[in-house]
Design an enzyme around this catalytic site. Structure first.
Site, short mmCIF file in Angstrom:
data_model
loop_
_atom_site.label_atom_id
_atom_site.label_comp_id
_atom_site.label_asym_id
_atom_site.label_seq_id
_atom_site.Cartn_x
_atom_site.Cartn_y
_atom_site.Cartn_z
N HIS A 117 36.78 117.59 139.86
CA HIS A 117 36.26 117.20 141.17
C HIS A 117 35.50 115.87 141.08
O HIS A 117 35.68 114.99 141.92
CB HIS A 117 35.34 118.30 141.70
CG HIS A 117 34.64 117.98 142.96
ND1 HIS A 117 35.12 118.32 144.21
CD2 HIS A 117 33.46 117.33 143.19
CE1 HIS A 117 34.28 117.90 145.14
NE2 HIS A 117 33.26 117.30 144.56
N GLU A 118 34.68 115.72 140.05
CA GLU A 118 33.90 114.49 139.90
C GLU A 118 34.79 113.29 139.57
O GLU A 118 34.58 112.19 140.08
CB GLU A 118 32.83 114.68 138.83
CG GLU A 118 31.80 115.75 139.15
CD GLU A 118 31.09 115.53 140.47
OE1 GLU A 118 30.86 114.35 140.83
OE2 GLU A 118 30.77 116.51 141.15
N HIS A 121 36.38 111.92 142.68
CA HIS A 121 35.55 111.00 143.45
C HIS A 121 35.77 109.56 142.98
O HIS A 121 35.82 108.63 143.79
CB HIS A 121 34.07 111.35 143.29
CG HIS A 121 33.60 112.46 144.18
ND1 HIS A 121 33.77 112.46 145.54
CD2 HIS A 121 32.92 113.62 143.88
CE1 HIS A 121 33.24 113.56 146.07
NE2 HIS A 121 32.73 114.28 145.08
#
Length: 257
Positions: A117-118, A121
């Site tokens: 998820h990071e 980004h």
């Protein structure tokens, strides 16, 4: 001046990996430099874990994820010794994981869900988008690039990267960016051979760990845990297909704590 502002904003428009419109005012080099400088500052301020087993475990999960990405970029991973239930990724290929997260992410697949998820980004250039929005609001388009080197603007840019502890306040990702990172991160972990269904288990763990500490959804720029879980559930069919393809290709991560 207004005409220059409008024309400049139009030329800066681009699309995210999911096709969402973005305004990005800064170059990739600008963002990489900001990310690297911010990461260096964090490493000087935060305590870094010396636990070899945990470091090896986090590095193993991360390397499986980044191996699926195009190019040969090297990602630096640092495990911070802190009770924070958190992780982040910065432009320039820098990833920070806090030991507190490992108490909630109970398996390699759940940890992959967070780190994926990071990373998403970064891949979707959300940091550039946030810094750009900050500058559009504060100083206008024409001065944005030059202003990035100013200390006050750099502080707000660091906040836009999510490093609010260092500068006293935080500019969180918006709901659309969070949803986009959920989708891309789920795809990334599945393509690396991690079980995407464990992303839902992770957020249920998060909900239990943060019970009573999260504001109502309407008062937050982040989705409520239930909304996030529902969104991930809707994305699971596609992710399962990617997961089965990865497993058939021999991608079977085995990262032990």
């Amino acid at each position: 001046m207004i005409l220059a502002f409008v024309l400049g904003a139009l030329t800066a428009c681009t699309q995210s990996p999911t096709g969402r419109s973005q305004v990005l005012l800064f170059s990739e080099n600008d963002m990489q430099q900001l990310g690297e400088q911010s990461f260096t500052q964090l490493k000087e301020q935060e305590r870094i874990s010396t636990d070899r087993g945990l470091n090896r475990y986090v590095q193993c999960v991360t390397s499986q994820l980044t191996a699926t990405l195009p190019g040969a970029n090297q990602w630096e991973v640092v495990l911070f010794d802190s009770e924070q239930i958190n992780a982040f990724a910065l432009p320039g290929g820098n990833i920070g994981v806090y030991t507190g997260l490992l108490k909630v992410a109970n398996s390699q697949d759940q940890l992959a869900a967070v780190i994926g998820h990071e990373i998403a980004h970064v891949l979707a250039r959300h940091s550039n988008e946030r810094v750009s929005r900050t500058q559009l609001a504060n100083i206008g388009l024409t001065a944005a690039d030059a202003a990035l080197g100013q200390s006050g603007v750099r502080a707000s840019a660091m906040a836009a990267l999510g490093l609010g502890v260092q500068v006293g306040y935080l500019l969180p990702y918006g709901r659309e960016q969070e949803a986009e990172a959920d989708k891309l991160g789920l795809q990334l972990m599945a393509q690396a051979g991690f079980d995407p269904e464990q992303a839902i288990a992770l957020w249920r763990n998060m909900a239990a760990a943060e019970s009573g500490n999260q504001p109502p959804e309407l008062l937050s720029t982040h989705p409520a845990h239930g909304t996030r879980i529902q969104g991930l559930s809707d994305l699971l069919p596609e992710a399962r297909t990617l997961y089965m393809q990865a497993r058939a290709q021999g991608k079977q991560p085995a990262c032990d704590r």
